[in-house]
Structures are given as C-alpha cells and as structure tokens.
Design a protein around this motif. Structure first.
Motif, short mmCIF file in Angstrom:
data_model
loop_
_atom_site.label_atom_id
_atom_site.label_comp_id
_atom_site.label_asym_id
_atom_site.label_seq_id
_atom_site.Cartn_x
_atom_site.Cartn_y
_atom_site.Cartn_z
N MET A 127 0.84 -1.20 0.00
CA MET A 127 0.00 0.00 0.00
C MET A 127 0.87 1.24 0.00
O MET A 127 1.86 1.32 0.75
N ASP A 128 0.51 2.20 -0.83
CA ASP A 128 1.29 3.41 -0.99
C ASP A 128 1.19 4.28 0.27
O ASP A 128 0.11 4.54 0.78
N TRP A 129 2.36 4.73 0.76
CA TRP A 129 2.40 5.48 2.01
C TRP A 129 1.63 6.81 1.90
O TRP A 129 0.93 7.22 2.82
N ASP A 130 1.76 7.51 0.78
CA ASP A 130 1.07 8.79 0.62
C ASP A 130 -0.44 8.60 0.68
O ASP A 130 -1.16 9.42 1.26
N LYS A 131 -0.92 7.51 0.08
CA LYS A 131 -2.36 7.25 0.13
C LYS A 131 -2.81 6.92 1.56
O LYS A 131 -3.90 7.31 1.98
N LEU A 132 -1.99 6.20 2.29
CA LEU A 132 -2.32 5.90 3.68
C LEU A 132 -2.35 7.16 4.53
O LEU A 132 -3.18 7.30 5.43
N ARG A 133 -1.45 8.08 4.24
CA ARG A 133 -1.43 9.36 4.95
C ARG A 133 -2.72 10.14 4.69
O ARG A 133 -3.33 10.71 5.61
N VAL A 134 -3.17 10.14 3.45
CA VAL A 134 -4.43 10.81 3.11
C VAL A 134 -5.61 10.08 3.76
O VAL A 134 -6.52 10.72 4.30
N PHE A 135 -5.57 8.74 3.72
CA PHE A 135 -6.64 7.96 4.35
C PHE A 135 -6.75 8.28 5.84
O PHE A 135 -7.85 8.47 6.37
N HIS A 136 -5.63 8.35 6.52
CA HIS A 136 -5.62 8.66 7.96
C HIS A 136 -6.25 10.03 8.22
O HIS A 136 -7.06 10.21 9.14
N ALA A 137 -5.90 11.01 7.39
CA ALA A 137 -6.45 12.36 7.56
C ALA A 137 -7.96 12.38 7.33
O ALA A 137 -8.70 13.05 8.06
N VAL A 138 -8.42 11.64 6.33
CA VAL A 138 -9.86 11.60 6.03
C VAL A 138 -10.61 10.91 7.17
O VAL A 138 -11.68 11.36 7.61
N ALA A 139 -10.06 9.79 7.68
CA ALA A 139 -10.71 9.07 8.77
C ALA A 139 -10.79 9.95 10.02
O ALA A 139 -11.79 9.91 10.75
N GLU A 140 -9.77 10.74 10.27
CA GLU A 140 -9.77 11.63 11.43
C GLU A 140 -10.76 12.78 11.25
O GLU A 140 -11.45 13.17 12.20
N ALA A 141 -10.82 13.33 10.02
CA ALA A 141 -11.64 14.52 9.78
C ALA A 141 -13.09 14.18 9.49
O ALA A 141 -13.99 14.98 9.76
N GLY A 142 -13.35 13.01 8.90
CA GLY A 142 -14.72 12.63 8.58
C GLY A 142 -15.24 13.21 7.28
O GLY A 142 -16.42 13.07 6.97
N SER A 143 -14.37 13.87 6.52
CA SER A 143 -14.81 14.40 5.23
C SER A 143 -13.59 14.67 4.35
O SER A 143 -12.49 14.91 4.85
N PHE A 144 -13.80 14.64 3.03
CA PHE A 144 -12.72 14.93 2.10
C PHE A 144 -12.29 16.40 2.21
O PHE A 144 -11.11 16.72 2.15
N THR A 145 -13.27 17.27 2.38
CA THR A 145 -12.98 18.71 2.41
C THR A 145 -12.10 19.07 3.59
O THR A 145 -11.09 19.77 3.45
N HIS A 146 -12.49 18.61 4.79
CA HIS A 146 -11.71 18.94 5.98
C HIS A 146 -10.32 18.30 5.95
O HIS A 146 -9.35 18.90 6.39
N ALA A 147 -10.26 17.09 5.42
CA ALA A 147 -8.95 16.45 5.29
C ALA A 147 -8.08 17.22 4.31
O ALA A 147 -6.87 17.38 4.52
N GLY A 148 -8.69 17.70 3.22
CA GLY A 148 -7.93 18.49 2.26
C GLY A 148 -7.37 19.77 2.87
O GLY A 148 -6.24 20.16 2.58
N ASP A 149 -8.16 20.40 3.74
CA ASP A 149 -7.67 21.61 4.43
C ASP A 149 -6.46 21.29 5.28
O ASP A 149 -5.50 22.06 5.35
N THR A 150 -6.49 20.13 5.94
CA THR A 150 -5.38 19.72 6.80
C THR A 150 -4.13 19.41 5.97
O THR A 150 -3.01 19.76 6.36
N LEU A 151 -4.33 18.75 4.82
CA LEU A 151 -3.21 18.31 3.99
C LEU A 151 -2.81 19.33 2.93
O LEU A 151 -1.84 19.10 2.20
N ASN A 152 -3.56 20.41 2.85
CA ASN A 152 -3.33 21.42 1.80
C ASN A 152 -3.49 20.81 0.41
O ASN A 152 -2.70 21.06 -0.50
N LEU A 153 -4.55 20.00 0.25
CA LEU A 153 -4.89 19.40 -1.02
C LEU A 153 -6.33 19.75 -1.37
O LEU A 153 -7.14 20.04 -0.49
#
Length: 299
Positions: A1-27
């Motif tokens: 499993m790609d590490w960058d994708k896991l990092r994004v997955f972790h942020a989404v699971a913590e935030a509960g939404s793509f938008t909030h995770a994007g704000d955290t990751l600057n994506l």
C-alpha cells in the motif's frame, strides 16, 4: 500500500470528510477523493460509507484505520525521541487525568510548565474514564486510584484529602455547623447514586454524625467531582471537595475544620516503553515540585 495514500486515508478518517482532510493536507477535495478511490482499488475493498452528512468507516476501513493510527503514533513517538535531548526536551506529550483535577489544579500550572519547556507540545485529555495507555491513547495518566494495567510504571504523587466546604454567603445565611450532627439541618451536595463512585467513601458527609434510622436527603446529586465543586461555589450548600480544588475558590470556607474526610492516593503513570522519555521526566519532576511547594505532598 502506498504510504502517501495511507497518509491521506488517515487524515480523512480523522476529519470525517474529504474537504476537511484536504484543508489539513493542503490538497483539493478532488485530489483527496482520487487518492482514497485509488487506495480502495488497491486493497479491493470499500473503506468509507459516503453519506450527505459525511463519511463513515466501513468494517474494512475501521481495520485499516486502527492499524494506520497505531503506525502514525509510533512514528510520532520515534520522531520525538530522536529529536529529544537531555538538555532540551522536545515533542508531543499527551496527558490524561480526571476532569476535576485537570480543570482546576493542573491547568492552573500549565502556563509555568510551558514557559519552562516551550518545545514540549502538551495536550490535556480530561475524562473521568480510565484511558488505556497500553493502546497509546495517552503518554501519561494522573489517576486517583492504583492502575490495574500491566506493564505500566507508576509513582505515587500525593494524597488527595477531601474536606467540607461552603461559600461564606451560604454559611452567613444558614449558620455554621458546630458538630457533625448539625449537617442534618443543611443543604448537602453529593455524588450521584446512579454512577459508580470513584472512591467508596465519596459521600461520607451523608453518614457523618447522622442517625442511621433517618438518612439524609441531599439537595443535589452530581456524577462529577468538578460539578460538585462548581455547585458549592454558587452557594447552593455544603459539599465534600478535594483540598487542591477548594484552594482555587476564594469564596469557599472550610466547614467543621476539625473534621477530615477520606484521602485518595494519586499516581503518575506511563508505559514502560517511555521510561527514558525526557518529556515525561521533566513533567513528572515539575508536578512533584509544585506539589511540594504547595504542601500537598503525601501525608
């Protein structure tokens, strides 16, 4: 499993939404969504239920999240230990303790600790439930009873003594009890009966000087020691309050000063794997010094 994708997955699971995770990751939201879709394709399983109100982990997603969360915690701990030096403690320090102790005595001293150790990133997690340190939900716990978990290092901090307190305004209005028997004529605030008592003798003022045939009826029950303290501060009645808590309220006056309530031993607890952490060492030593300065050390 790609590490960058896991990092994004972790942020989404913590935030509960793509938008909030994007704000955290600057994506962008679309970039986050593409990464999650690609990860789901690689593991051949859906990781989120998509709802209008947000995202919910699937059973497979929950399994992956717990694993990734554990990895992130270990990496964070390793990074902190690598950065830490004998002279300059550095890194995150998550401390859990009860709402009562944390909201009063501990937070009162955090300004001084942070000024002494600005590179220690402190988080306080206040709850009356026992947090599992073995699952790395916190680095340090300050507990009001001896820990039951194995593989934990524990050090007695102090004995917390509870005594009776009420506001001067209440006592001027209702009179000052001269004997324990006089408590039967007063409004008493006690711990709620529908909740397991944190200490067996928590409601000792109900039996102090009371006739067993005529049980006292409190004016209010609260399932939290900090709530009891706050209610007493409003002038509602007399309550059993820990000494460290009562000292923070100038309008409280000691009731029956010759009568001492039960004492509770507190413990400073942390996992064996953090034995050599300088962040924990300086925090423990700081607490012990403040306790000694305020005359709260073990009696």
């Amino acid at each position: 499993m790609d590490w960058d994708k896991l990092r994004v997955f972790h942020a989404v699971a913590e935030a509960g939404s793509f938008t909030h995770a994007g704000d955290t990751l600057n994506l962008s939201q679309s970039a986050v969504s593409r990464q999650i879709s690609a990860l789901e394709e690689s593991v051949k399983a859906p990781l989120f239920h998509r709802h209008a109100r947000g995202l919910i982990l699937t059973e497979q997603g929950e399994l992956l999240y717990q694993t990734v969360k554990d990895v992130f915690h270990k990496l964070s701990m390793a990074q902190a230990q690598l950065a830490e030096s004998q002279d300059r403690p550095t890194g995150p320090l998550k401390v859990t303790t009860t709402i009562g102790f944390g909201s009063t005595w501990l937070t009162m001293h955090m300004k001084e600790f942070i000024a002494l150790y600005p590179d220690v990133d402190v988080t306080l997690f206040l709850t009356d439930e026992e947090v599992d340190l073995g699952m790395r939900k916190a680095d340090v716990a300050i507990r009001m009873k001896e820990p039951r978990q194995p593989d934990l290092i524990q050090r007695p901090l102090m004995n917390v003594r509870s005594t009776l307190w009420a506001t001067t305004e209440y006592l001027d209005r209702r009179g000052r009890p001269q004997t324990p028997e006089d408590l039967g004529d007063h409004d008493l605030i006690v711990f709620g009966e529908d909740t397991p008592l944190p200490v067996a003798s928590m409601n000792w003022l109900l039996s102090l000087g009371a006739n067993p045939q005529e049980p006292r009826r409190p004016i209010l029950r609260i399932n939290n020691s900090y709530g009891i303290f706050r209610a007493a501060r409003t002038g509602l009645g007399i309550a059993s309050v820990p000494e460290y808590m009562a000292r923070t309220a100038p309008n409280l006056e000691r009731v029956l000063p010759d009568v001492d309530g039960p004492q509770t031993k507190t413990y400073f607890v942390y996992p064996e794997e953090l034995r050599h952490s300088q962040r924990i060492t300086v925090f423990r030593d700081f607490l012990l010094r403040k306790i000694q300065e305020e005359g709260l050390s073990e009696r």
